[in-house]
Design a protein around this motif. Structure first.
Motif, PDB file in Angstrom:
ATOM      1  N   PRO A  34       0.630  -1.294  -0.171  1.00 30.09           N
ATOM      2  CA  PRO A  34      -0.099   0.035   0.050  1.00 30.09           C
ATOM      3  C   PRO A  34       0.968   1.346  -0.082  1.00 30.09           C
ATOM      4  N   THR A  47      -2.334   2.968  -7.451  1.00 30.02           N
ATOM      5  CA  THR A  47      -3.718   3.547  -7.796  1.00 30.02           C
ATOM      6  C   THR A  47      -3.354   4.742  -8.688  1.00 30.02           C
ATOM      7  N   ARG A  93      -9.745  -1.540  -1.667  1.00 33.89           N
ATOM      8  CA  ARG A  93     -10.238  -0.311  -1.204  1.00 33.89           C
ATOM      9  C   ARG A  93     -11.802  -0.359  -1.563  1.00 33.89           C
ATOM     10  N   ARG A 135     -14.630   0.496   1.103  1.00 33.40           N
ATOM     11  CA  ARG A 135     -15.593   1.621   0.993  1.00 33.40           C
ATOM     12  C   ARG A 135     -16.837   1.246   1.207  1.00 33.40           C
ATOM     13  N   GLU A 188      -9.409   4.394   4.735  1.00 37.31           N
ATOM     14  CA  GLU A 188      -9.183   2.978   4.251  1.00 37.31           C
ATOM     15  C   GLU A 188      -7.883   2.243   4.352  1.00 37.31           C
ATOM     16  N   ARG A 189      -6.804   3.118   4.113  1.00 32.94           N
ATOM     17  CA  ARG A 189      -5.626   2.350   4.379  1.00 32.94           C
ATOM     18  C   ARG A 189      -5.070   2.589   5.800  1.00 32.94           C
TER      19      ARG A 189
END
Length: 184
Positions: free
Chosen positions: A16, A21, A40, A44, A136-137
């Protein structure tokens, strides 16, 4: 799955916060077909509905949903033509399971054998200068390094050749990837 599909399906993987992305978004902006990252998307979706499949709540369920997402993305990509760039692939699920010390079910191994990509897989190394956490991370930089190593081991074990994407500007990374897939 045809060999032609395998040749045109390109995976970008790594830990990550390494710029995967962002690079996928640059490829899409340049007109290339892309497939978004499962992790992700699932995080989400499940955060929005207080769902159970969050990696910090139920990593095994999270892995199963990622596997389903990656297989679905692979199938959907077969309908198109030309190169498709995947933000992670089926083997990433195996790498995640290994990273989290969860058993790798036989069906996940079979999926990695059945849903194949171009033999040349792009791996993005950890990049501390751009790494950041968000809702999210939640992984830290140490886990980003361990994830990178898990992906190296997993993709090699699945028979792929890794091409490390250098730490460059986004346009330079874009050119690097596109040059690497262009036949000489």
């Amino acid at each position: 799955m045809t060999g032609t599909d395998t040749e045109r399906f390109h995976v970008l993987t790594g830990g990550p916060g390494s710029g995967k992305t962002t690079l996928i978004e640059a490829l899409a902006a340049a007109g290339h077909a892309t497939a978004p990252e499962a992790g992700r998307g699932i995080i989400r979706q499940h955060m929005a509905v207080d769902g159970p499949a969050l990696p910090w709540n139920d990593p095994a369920l999270f892995a199963e949903l990622m596997l389903a997402w990656e297989m679905r993305s692979h199938e959907a990509a077969r309908a198109g033509t030309g190169p498709v760039f995947f933000d992670r692939g089926v083997p990433d699920v195996i790498g995640y399971l290994c990273l989290t010390d969860l058993p790798v079910p036989l069906h996940a191994r079979k999926a990695a054998e059945h849903f194949r990509y171009n033999r040349k897989v792009f791996i993005l190394p950890p990049w501390p200068e751009i790494f950041s956490q968000d809702a999210e991370r939640r992984q830290d930089l140490d886990e980003a390094h361990r994830t990178y190593q898990a992906m190296v081991e997993t993709y090699r074990a699945c028979g792929y050749d890794l091409v490390e994407v250098p730490r460059l500007t986004v346009p330079e990374r874009l050119r690097f990837v596109l040059d690497a897939i262009t036949p000489t």
